[in-house]
Design a protein around this motif. Structure first.
Motif, PDB file in Angstrom:
ATOM      1  N   ALA A   1     -76.343  30.687  17.100  1.00 17.26           N
ATOM      2  CA  ALA A   1     -75.489  29.505  17.015  1.00 17.26           C
ATOM      3  C   ALA A   1     -75.622  28.647  18.272  1.00 17.26           C
ATOM      4  CB  ALA A   1     -74.032  29.928  16.820  1.00 17.26           C
ATOM      5  N   VAL A   2     -75.246  27.399  18.143  1.00 16.87           N
ATOM      6  CA  VAL A   2     -75.233  26.506  19.304  1.00 16.87           C
ATOM      7  C   VAL A   2     -74.213  27.042  20.314  1.00 16.87           C
ATOM      8  CG1 VAL A   2     -74.706  24.162  20.080  1.00 16.87           C
ATOM      9  CG2 VAL A   2     -75.897  24.522  17.920  1.00 16.87           C
ATOM     10  N   PRO A   3     -74.553  27.063  21.603  1.00 15.24           N
ATOM     11  CA  PRO A   3     -73.598  27.575  22.601  1.00 15.24           C
ATOM     12  C   PRO A   3     -72.265  26.839  22.547  1.00 15.24           C
ATOM     13  CG  PRO A   3     -75.766  27.252  23.583  1.00 15.24           C
ATOM     14  CD  PRO A   3     -75.829  26.665  22.217  1.00 15.24           C
ATOM     15  N   ALA A   4     -71.186  27.608  22.721  1.00  8.03           N
ATOM     16  CA  ALA A   4     -69.851  27.000  22.685  1.00  8.03           C
ATOM     17  C   ALA A   4     -69.681  25.972  23.792  1.00  8.03           C
ATOM     18  CB  ALA A   4     -68.789  28.094  22.800  1.00  8.03           C
ATOM     19  N   ALA A   5     -70.365  26.189  24.925  1.00  3.88           N
ATOM     20  CA  ALA A   5     -70.249  25.254  26.050  1.00  3.88           C
ATOM     21  C   ALA A   5     -70.863  23.900  25.736  1.00  3.88           C
ATOM     22  CB  ALA A   5     -70.909  25.844  27.296  1.00  3.88           C
ATOM     23  N   ALA A   6     -71.676  23.815  24.674  1.00  7.88           N
ATOM     24  CA  ALA A   6     -72.324  22.547  24.327  1.00  7.88           C
ATOM     25  C   ALA A   6     -71.444  21.665  23.448  1.00  7.88           C
ATOM     26  CB  ALA A   6     -73.647  22.812  23.618  1.00  7.88           C
TER      27      ALA A   6
ATOM     28  N   GLN B   1     -77.244  12.805  18.278  1.00  8.08           N
ATOM     29  CA  GLN B   1     -76.888  13.619  17.109  1.00  8.08           C
ATOM     30  C   GLN B   1     -78.108  13.891  16.237  1.00  8.08           C
ATOM     31  OE1 GLN B   1     -73.731  11.064  15.564  1.00  8.08           O
ATOM     32  NE2 GLN B   1     -72.225  12.661  15.946  1.00  8.08           N
ATOM     33  N   TRP B   2     -78.891  12.861  15.959  1.00  9.64           N
ATOM     34  CA  TRP B   2     -80.065  13.034  15.111  1.00  9.64           C
ATOM     35  C   TRP B   2     -81.138  13.877  15.808  1.00  9.64           C
ATOM     36  CZ3 TRP B   2     -78.980   7.388  13.785  1.00  9.64           C
ATOM     37  CH2 TRP B   2     -78.292   7.311  12.570  1.00  9.64           C
ATOM     38  N   GLN B   3     -81.259  13.741  17.120  1.00  5.98           N
ATOM     39  CA  GLN B   3     -82.213  14.587  17.838  1.00  5.98           C
ATOM     40  C   GLN B   3     -81.791  16.052  17.782  1.00  5.98           C
ATOM     41  OE1 GLN B   3     -82.232  12.605  21.651  1.00  5.98           O
ATOM     42  NE2 GLN B   3     -84.042  11.396  21.148  1.00  5.98           N
ATOM     43  N   LEU B   4     -80.496  16.303  17.850  1.00  5.85           N
ATOM     44  CA  LEU B   4     -79.999  17.672  17.715  1.00  5.85           C
ATOM     45  C   LEU B   4     -80.270  18.201  16.308  1.00  5.85           C
ATOM     46  CD1 LEU B   4     -78.460  20.169  18.618  1.00  5.85           C
ATOM     47  CD2 LEU B   4     -76.305  18.943  18.163  1.00  5.85           C
ATOM     48  N   ALA B   5     -80.016  17.393  15.296  1.00  2.00           N
ATOM     49  CA  ALA B   5     -80.278  17.825  13.924  1.00  2.00           C
ATOM     50  C   ALA B   5     -81.766  18.082  13.710  1.00  2.00           C
ATOM     51  CB  ALA B   5     -79.775  16.770  12.944  1.00  2.00           C
ATOM     52  N   ALA B   6     -82.626  17.249  14.304  1.00  2.00           N
ATOM     53  CA  ALA B   6     -84.066  17.460  14.194  1.00  2.00           C
ATOM     54  C   ALA B   6     -84.484  18.755  14.877  1.00  2.00           C
ATOM     55  CB  ALA B   6     -84.812  16.275  14.804  1.00  2.00           C
TER      56      ALA B   6
ATOM     57  N   ASP C   1     -80.884  24.100  22.024  1.00  2.00           N
ATOM     58  CA  ASP C   1     -79.732  24.143  22.929  1.00  2.00           C
ATOM     59  C   ASP C   1     -79.767  22.976  23.913  1.00  2.00           C
ATOM     60  OD1 ASP C   1     -78.981  26.404  21.612  1.00  2.00           O
ATOM     61  OD2 ASP C   1     -79.579  27.803  23.195  1.00  2.00           O
ATOM     62  N   GLN C   2     -80.966  22.606  24.387  1.00  2.00           N
ATOM     63  CA  GLN C   2     -81.075  21.444  25.277  1.00  2.00           C
ATOM     64  C   GLN C   2     -80.612  20.182  24.557  1.00  2.00           C
ATOM     65  OE1 GLN C   2     -84.937  21.131  27.367  1.00  2.00           O
ATOM     66  NE2 GLN C   2     -85.221  23.285  26.894  1.00  2.00           N
ATOM     67  N   ALA C   3     -81.001  20.041  23.288  1.00  2.00           N
ATOM     68  CA  ALA C   3     -80.560  18.877  22.523  1.00  2.00           C
ATOM     69  C   ALA C   3     -79.046  18.874  22.360  1.00  2.00           C
ATOM     70  CB  ALA C   3     -81.250  18.863  21.155  1.00  2.00           C
ATOM     71  N   ALA C   4     -78.449  20.065  22.199  1.00  2.00           N
ATOM     72  CA  ALA C   4     -76.986  20.155  22.066  1.00  2.00           C
ATOM     73  C   ALA C   4     -76.307  19.741  23.367  1.00  2.00           C
ATOM     74  CB  ALA C   4     -76.585  21.571  21.680  1.00  2.00           C
ATOM     75  N   TYR C   5     -76.831  20.219  24.502  1.00  2.00           N
ATOM     76  CA  TYR C   5     -76.252  19.830  25.792  1.00  2.00           C
ATOM     77  C   TYR C   5     -76.481  18.340  26.066  1.00  2.00           C
ATOM     78  CZ  TYR C   5     -75.391  24.728  26.965  1.00  2.00           C
ATOM     79  OH  TYR C   5     -74.923  26.019  26.977  1.00  2.00           O
ATOM     80  N   ALA C   6     -77.635  17.818  25.628  1.00  5.37           N
ATOM     81  CA  ALA C   6     -77.895  16.386  25.810  1.00  5.37           C
ATOM     82  C   ALA C   6     -76.891  15.566  25.012  1.00  5.37           C
ATOM     83  CB  ALA C   6     -79.321  16.059  25.384  1.00  5.37           C
ATOM     84  N   TYR C   7     -76.586  16.004  23.801  1.00  6.71           N
ATOM     85  CA  TYR C   7     -75.586  15.313  22.982  1.00  6.71           C
ATOM     86  C   TYR C   7     -74.232  15.340  23.673  1.00  6.71           C
ATOM     87  CZ  TYR C   7     -72.180  14.732  19.204  1.00  6.71           C
ATOM     88  OH  TYR C   7     -71.115  14.325  18.452  1.00  6.71           O
TER      89      TYR C   7
END
Length: 477
Positions: free
Chosen positions: A26-31, A300-305, A371-377
């Motif tokens: 799963a995506v880290p909770a901190a993200a 958001q779209w980069q994270l989904a990609a 995870d990087q995309a999630a933190y970037a978002y």
């Protein structure tokens, strides 16, 4: 019985290999991005009405609008963003082609000489035909790659809109900065005329001994100080004009590309800095901000990609099934080149058994990139919230500072009159009048800069709130 056993064996094997594929973490909770309910800074009289996509027109200067429109059409960053959209569109086509059959024309030819039972033999052959291959997407790997490409295409569109919004804001602020420098220059030139008259009067009075040489040198110093300020302002004006030309693609003023309004440098007859309208502050709830900013949508779209790329990488652990076929004719000299039809049908199953950890490492890379995309978002959301908070807080502060500066300007204007009267009546030295002139000139420049800051802050708030952007609507491109 054998016919039933084979599919069952394949199904069991597929299930076993599927169980060997790693679970998607799963995506880290901190993200997870923050979701405040309201703004910390006071919104005052800010309105919650929808923002016009051409928000710069609210400033009330047609020439400012012309510069912004020119920048949106010809700015180099905007043009490069459009090219990235074309690239992303081509990537969608490339990803879609991977899931379709491939048909190739082939023409193998050979010529050789060898020793046979009847002696030396010279063999020539020609085999024209076609070959077809197709990867069956059993596990959705190719489909996930296609969805990832489509999401990156949407992200590239949002990226273009985010760049366009930034260019529009930067152009508007650069134009306001140019008006501010012109206003400062006019103020300095008016002050220089006053200082020149004062210097001439001081020189005449020093010649007859009415004032001291110290007072004369002070008048000379104040005159040259303002003269130096004028030269610096003229240099700043030239640099500001070049900055504007860079933003619009180096288009020359008093001319424009076809289809756009002509550009003119602000001058006589154009609205000055004070004439620009200061529109009421727009505002939106923090929850609405996530839907109004193109940079947030891009993240958001980069994270989904990245999620889809991760799904495709997980499917790489599973067997890949390929079908192949070929058909053609065989012509050889041994048969007097009499064509013979040849064909083949086949299939292959490629199941990874041992790769020294390559697949696991690639899967780990995909997880880290997701995870990087999630933190970037999360970072984009935090930055957006901070930008709105700063603009709202700045509005209140600048309004207070402007009111105080204008009041101080009126006080210093009266103070200069008193100092001049006292000097004329012989109750005070000329240094007292020079000091009053210096203070008034400083506060006049401060009022101009504060007006510029107010306009810049409104522009920054429009940008922070997304500038009227809507998904799929673009930013006037």
């Amino acid at each position: 019985m054998t016919a039933l056993r084979t599919p069952a064996l394949v199904a069991v094997l597929a299930w076993t290999l599927t169980a060997c594929a790693p679970l998607t973490p799963a995506v880290p909770a901190a993200a997870q991005p923050p979701q405040p309910m309201q703004w910390q800074a006071p919104t005052g009289t800010a309105e919650t009405a929808a923002i016009d996509a051409r928000w710069w027109q609210a400033l009330g200067d047609p020439q400012l609008s012309a510069w912004v429109e020119q920048a949106l059409a010809h700015n180099n960053d905007v043009l490069a963003a459009r090219a990235r959209i074309d690239e992303a569109r081509a990537q969608i086509q490339l990803a879609g082609a991977a899931g379709r059959p491939v048909l190739d024309a082939v023409l193998p030819m050979s010529s050789g000489r060898s020793l046979g039972s009847t002696g030396m033999t010279h063999l020539r052959s020609l085999q024209p035909g076609v070959q077809a291959s197709w990867e069956i997407d059993l596990w959705g790997r190719l489909d996930a790659l296609g969805r990832a490409a489509d999401l990156r295409y949407q992200a590239s569109q949002a990226d273009r809109d985010a760049i366009a919004l930034s260019v529009a804001s930067t152009t508007a602020q650069a134009y306001v900065g140019l008006l501010s420098l012109q206003a400062q220059l006019r103020s300095a030139q008016a002050t220089l005329v006053s200082r020149e008259h004062a210097l001439q009067l001081a020189a005449d009075q020093a010649r007859v001994g009415y004032i001291s040489q110290l007072q004369l040198t002070q008048a000379q110093s104040e005159y040259h100080s303002v003269l130096q300020s004028i030269e610096l302002l003229r240099h700043s004006l030239a640099r500001q004009r070049n900055a504007l030309r860079i933003l619009v693609g180096w288009e020359a003023p008093d001319g424009a590309a076809p289809g756009t309004a002509a550009l003119h440098w602000p001058g006589e007859g154009a609205p000055d800095l004070e004439a620009l309208q200061l529109p009421r502050l727009p505002v939106a709830l923090p929850s609405q901000l996530l839907e109004r900013r193109p940079d947030i949508a891009r993240a958001q779209w980069q994270l989904a990609a990245a999620d889809q790329s991760l799904a495709a990488q997980r499917a790489a652990f599973l067997p890949q099934v390929r079908l192949s076929a070929s058909a053609g004719s065989l012509l050889i000299n041994a048969l007097d080149y009499n064509p013979a039809t040849v064909w083949s049908l086949g299939g292959s199953v490629l199941a990874p058994l041992f790769d020294a950890g390559r697949l696991k490492a690639q899967f780990g890379v995909s997880v880290a990139q997701r995870d990087q995309a999630a933190y970037a978002y999360r970072g984009v959301v935090i930055q957006a919230l901070a930008e709105v908070e700063n603009a709202l807080a700045g509005s209140q502060l600048l309004q207070t500072q402007m009111a105080q500066a204008r009041e101080r300007q009126q006080v210093l204007q009266r103070s200069l009159g008193f100092a001049h009267d006292r000097y004329q009546a012989g109750y005070a030295s000329y240094l007292e009048e020079l000091d009053a002139q210096r203070n008034l000139f400083a506060v006049q420049q401060e009022v101009i800069r504060l007006r510029q800051s107010q306009l810049d802050n409104v522009i920054a708030l429009y940008q922070a709130l997304g500038g009227g952007w809507q998904a799929g609507g673009g930013q006037g491109l």
